[in-house]
Design an enzyme around this catalytic site. Sequence first.
Site, short mmCIF file in Angstrom:
data_model
loop_
_atom_site.label_atom_id
_atom_site.label_comp_id
_atom_site.label_asym_id
_atom_site.label_seq_id
_atom_site.Cartn_x
_atom_site.Cartn_y
_atom_site.Cartn_z
N CYS A 1 0.82 -1.21 0.00
CA CYS A 1 0.00 0.00 0.00
C CYS A 1 0.86 1.27 0.00
CB CYS A 1 -0.92 0.00 1.22
SG CYS A 1 -1.94 1.49 1.33
N LYS B 1 -9.79 -9.43 5.54
CA LYS B 1 -9.66 -8.46 6.62
C LYS B 1 -10.20 -9.02 7.93
CE LYS B 1 -10.45 -4.85 3.18
NZ LYS B 1 -11.38 -3.82 2.68
N SER C 1 -4.61 7.97 5.53
CA SER C 1 -3.20 8.40 5.56
C SER C 1 -3.05 9.90 5.76
CB SER C 1 -2.49 7.97 4.28
OG SER C 1 -3.05 8.61 3.14
#
Length: 237
Positions: A24, A51, A77
């Site tokens: 990522c 997940k 982020s």
Amino acid sequence: MHTQPDTHSASTQQTITLISHKLCPYVQRAAIVLAEKGIEFERVYIDLANKPDWFLNISPLGKTPVLLTGQQAIFESSAICEYLDDVFKPGLHPEDPVTRARHRGWMEFGSSVLNAIGGYYNAKDGDRLNHQAGLIQQKFEQLEAEISDGPFFNGQHFSMVDAVFAPVFRYFDLFDQISETDFFASAPRVRQWRNHLSRCESVQHAVAENYTQMLADFVLQRQSELSKKITNELLPS
């Protein structure tokens, strides 16, 4: 590293954990900012294709990264990087409000480049592949007109924009090996910026040593036009 953390901040006493995925680019942003500020942290990797429930409980969007600090979880982020810049000084953003706002705009521009890159490695035929390559080149030409003479985006000091674009440029470590396109042909200063960022410890340590091989395997699984260019030598052993 180019900055030192504020050792007087109470938050430096808390354990910080970065919930990550190995490929990522948004995780890389956060890892680079943490490293640039000299913040010790732990990394926990998850499989985004499977997940775990505990992850979904702390990540409303089901995406990485997530930053765990104390009893709090911070997702997205951009929010993570802004939090780190607020708490751990000196900041990576410029002091001037207008310049700082413009930097945030170029951070969003970095996300648009990532979207174009995603379109590139997912392109199902040669025409679409070439179209996406052209979009990426256009974006680098736009950057060329904006960046300083270096070595970083804003001159001599590492900024948040550098943390955003270092993961963008890392894709081209693979693309340079499998594509005939010179993405930086019309952007020599962007090329120099890319090369300088690649030598920063914070950037190098943001991913595993076999990142490029893992990325090659990921591209191969796209079953795209670019996948056809992946050779066995590029894949993890």
